[in-house]
Design an enzyme around this catalytic site. Structure first.
Site, PDB file in Angstrom:
ATOM      1  N   HIS A  93       0.474   7.927   1.145  1.00  0.00           N
ATOM      2  CA  HIS A  93       0.998   7.624   1.896  1.00  0.00           C
ATOM      3  C   HIS A  93      -0.173   6.614   2.943  1.00  0.00           C
ATOM      4  CE1 HIS A  93       1.471   7.178   6.652  1.00  0.00           C
ATOM      5  NE2 HIS A  93       1.136   8.664   7.102  1.00  0.00           N
ATOM      6  N   HIS A  95      -0.950   2.886   6.111  1.00  0.00           N
ATOM      7  CA  HIS A  95      -0.355   2.342   7.123  1.00  0.00           C
ATOM      8  C   HIS A  95      -0.480   0.663   7.192  1.00  0.00           C
ATOM      9  CE1 HIS A  95      -2.123   6.194   9.565  1.00  0.00           C
ATOM     10  NE2 HIS A  95      -1.154   6.687   8.701  1.00  0.00           N
ATOM     11  N   TYR A 120      13.316  -5.779  -8.571  1.00  0.00           N
ATOM     12  CA  TYR A 120      12.387  -4.532  -8.390  1.00  0.00           C
ATOM     13  C   TYR A 120      12.382  -3.336  -6.847  1.00  0.00           C
ATOM     14  CZ  TYR A 120      11.172  -6.353 -12.551  1.00  0.00           C
ATOM     15  OH  TYR A 120      11.089  -7.182 -13.853  1.00  0.00           O
TER      16      TYR A 120
END
Length: 221
Positions: A93, A95, A120
């Site tokens: 995860h 930002h 891709y």
């Protein structure tokens, strides 16, 4: 792979993502699921650029802290992907700026945030779903991801950032990098009427490669 090696992998990929500006400050988190059902996960308030292998949180199968520092508050987010996306053994995860930016655009389709721009993108990330905004660490985000029923291995959290599951950490990292590059392409080309891959070209890809996400799921039925 031995746990020592997996810890080194988390440190190495974390540093790589941080140094290229893909997740600022102490944002972002990484987890790997272990053979005994437990996890290795990056600690809360830890920068991915400066992780200590010994401080990485070790959780048991019930989510209890066994060793290391206190884990990230995004545990529910990671757990939701492990619980629903088959074969997922690692979750990343971030930002990353371009991925966050596209979540705020009015035209975004929650079932397919980005168009099929490159092969891709589809081969690594697959189509990407958008889930609504929840405050960081809100357990409700897990329910929103479980509502996707495991069809998506790459998800964008509105006004927050991408989260991607992979068969291993390398796969999850490569997929989230591909997602970020595709978001960047989308923003560069927005309003310029670009040519995307056609339905036929996507279908041909799905015949040749095991695509993650809805295109691959439909192909297997």
């Amino acid at each position: 792979m031995r746990e020592t090696k997996l810890r080194e992998q988390i440190v190495g990929f974390g540093r790589s993502l941080f140094e290229r500006g893909l997740t600022p400050g102490s944002s972002g988190n990484i987890s790997i699921r272990l053979d005994d059902g437990g996890w290795l996960v990056t600690p809360t308030n830890a920068s991915l650029g400066f992780l200590d292998p010994a401080s990485i949180s070790r959780l048991d199968a019930k989510g209890n802290l066994v060793s290391g520092d206190k884990p990230t508050k995004e545990i529910p987010l990671h757990a939701a992907l492990y619980d629903t996306v088959r074969e997922s053994q690692a979750v990343v995860h971030l930002h990353s700026a371009h991925s966050v930016a596209v979540t705020m655009l009015p035209e975004i389709d929650p079932k397919s945030v980005l168009p099929p721009m490159t092969p891709y993108y589809l081969m690594r990330a697959g189509r990407t779903a958008l889930v609504p905004y929840f405050r960081p660490g809100d357990p409700a985000v897990a329910a929103a991801i479980k509502g996707l029923a495991g069809k998506y291995s790459s998800v964008l959290l509105a006004n927050h950032g991408p989260v991607v599951a992979g068969k291993d950490l390398e796969g999850a990292v490569f997929a989230i990098e591909e997602l970020e590059e595709t978001a960047k392409l989308y923003l560069l080309l927005r309003g310029l009427n670009p040519r995307y891959l056609s339905e036929q070209q996507v279908a041909e890809l799905a015949r040749q490669f095991p695509l993650p996400g809805p295109d691959g799921v439909h192909d297997h039925h």
